[in-house]
Design a protein around this motif. Structure first.
Motif, mmCIF file in Angstrom:
data_model
loop_
_atom_site.group_PDB
_atom_site.id
_atom_site.type_symbol
_atom_site.label_atom_id
_atom_site.label_comp_id
_atom_site.label_asym_id
_atom_site.label_seq_id
_atom_site.Cartn_x
_atom_site.Cartn_y
_atom_site.Cartn_z
ATOM 1 N N PHE A 29 0.842 -1.181 0.000
ATOM 2 C CA PHE A 29 0.000 0.000 0.000
ATOM 3 C C PHE A 29 0.881 1.236 0.000
ATOM 4 O O PHE A 29 1.858 1.315 0.741
ATOM 5 C CB PHE A 29 -0.927 0.015 1.218
ATOM 6 N N VAL A 30 0.537 2.178 -0.856
ATOM 7 C CA VAL A 30 1.316 3.398 -1.005
ATOM 8 C C VAL A 30 0.348 4.567 -0.915
ATOM 9 O O VAL A 30 -0.783 4.487 -1.392
ATOM 10 C CB VAL A 30 2.037 3.404 -2.375
ATOM 11 N N LYS A 31 0.793 5.649 -0.325
ATOM 12 C CA LYS A 31 -0.053 6.841 -0.259
ATOM 13 C C LYS A 31 -0.338 7.356 -1.663
ATOM 14 O O LYS A 31 0.462 7.189 -2.579
ATOM 15 C CB LYS A 31 0.637 7.930 0.562
ATOM 16 N N ARG A 32 -1.473 7.977 -1.837
ATOM 17 C CA ARG A 32 -1.933 8.417 -3.151
ATOM 18 C C ARG A 32 -0.955 9.371 -3.842
ATOM 19 O O ARG A 32 -0.688 9.247 -5.029
ATOM 20 C CB ARG A 32 -3.298 9.091 -3.030
ATOM 21 N N ASP A 33 -0.402 10.330 -3.106
ATOM 22 C CA ASP A 33 0.514 11.285 -3.736
ATOM 23 C C ASP A 33 1.809 10.613 -4.182
ATOM 24 O O ASP A 33 2.385 10.971 -5.207
ATOM 25 C CB ASP A 33 0.805 12.466 -2.813
ATOM 26 N N VAL A 34 2.253 9.602 -3.458
ATOM 27 C CA VAL A 34 3.456 8.864 -3.850
ATOM 28 C C VAL A 34 3.136 7.963 -5.046
ATOM 29 O O VAL A 34 3.917 7.838 -5.976
ATOM 30 C CB VAL A 34 4.000 8.040 -2.670
ATOM 31 N N ALA A 35 1.965 7.346 -5.020
ATOM 32 C CA ALA A 35 1.576 6.431 -6.095
ATOM 33 C C ALA A 35 1.434 7.157 -7.429
ATOM 34 O O ALA A 35 1.769 6.602 -8.477
ATOM 35 C CB ALA A 35 0.269 5.743 -5.742
ATOM 36 N N SER A 36 0.975 8.388 -7.400
ATOM 37 C CA SER A 36 0.797 9.111 -8.663
ATOM 38 C C SER A 36 2.136 9.392 -9.341
ATOM 39 O O SER A 36 2.206 9.507 -10.554
ATOM 40 C CB SER A 36 0.039 10.409 -8.443
ATOM 41 N N ALA A 37 3.194 9.472 -8.568
ATOM 42 C CA ALA A 37 4.520 9.699 -9.143
ATOM 43 C C ALA A 37 5.115 8.404 -9.699
ATOM 44 O O ALA A 37 6.003 8.443 -10.545
ATOM 45 C CB ALA A 37 5.451 10.284 -8.096
ATOM 46 N N VAL A 38 4.609 7.261 -9.239
ATOM 47 C CA VAL A 38 5.168 5.974 -9.628
ATOM 48 C C VAL A 38 4.415 5.336 -10.795
ATOM 49 O O VAL A 38 4.922 4.448 -11.439
ATOM 50 C CB VAL A 38 5.166 5.025 -8.406
ATOM 51 N N VAL A 39 3.219 5.787 -11.093
ATOM 52 C CA VAL A 39 2.384 5.190 -12.122
ATOM 53 C C VAL A 39 3.089 5.217 -13.476
ATOM 54 O O VAL A 39 3.651 6.240 -13.870
ATOM 55 C CB VAL A 39 1.026 5.935 -12.218
ATOM 56 N N ARG A 40 3.047 4.073 -14.173
ATOM 57 C CA ARG A 40 3.668 4.001 -15.494
ATOM 58 C C ARG A 40 2.856 4.795 -16.504
ATOM 59 O O ARG A 40 1.630 4.824 -16.465
ATOM 60 C CB ARG A 40 3.715 2.542 -15.964
ATOM 61 N N GLN A 41 3.560 5.406 -17.429
ATOM 62 C CA GLN A 41 2.901 6.127 -18.510
ATOM 63 C C GLN A 41 2.400 5.129 -19.539
ATOM 64 O O GLN A 41 3.037 4.110 -19.786
ATOM 65 C CB GLN A 41 3.882 7.101 -19.168
#
Length: 91
Positions: A29-41
């Motif tokens: 589980f990752v916080k939403r703001d951190v996850a948005s930076a990790v999402v693949r394009q």
């Protein structure tokens, strides 16, 4: 087979791992703001210049089934017509 079995004799028992060291079944589980930076394009797909003749012919056959798409294909080209009527190229 014998050398494999004899080499495993000196290894520690894997069942003796403490619960604190064992992997959890909860998942990651990752916080939403951190996850948005990790999402693949999303991939853009194949560039129109890199399509093979077979792929272009396949697009052309799809576009020919629609009279408006076929007319646009004659005027603007197959890539413009296909994307206008059917969306992004699936290749």
């Amino acid at each position: 087979m014998f050398s494999l079995c004899s080499s495993l004799v000196g290894l520690p028992d894997t069942k003796s791992v403490s619960p604190a060291e064992s992997p959890s079944d909860d998942g990651v589980f990752v916080k939403r703001d951190v996850a948005s930076a990790v999402v693949r394009q999303k991939r853009a797909g194949t560039a129109p210049a890199d399509l093979t003749l077979t792929q272009l012919e396949s697009l052309r056959e799809v576009c020919e089934a629609n009279l408006a798409c076929e007319n646009m294909m004659d005027v603007s080209g197959i890539i413009a017509a296909y994307t206008a009527y059917y969306g992004p190229i699936p290749y």
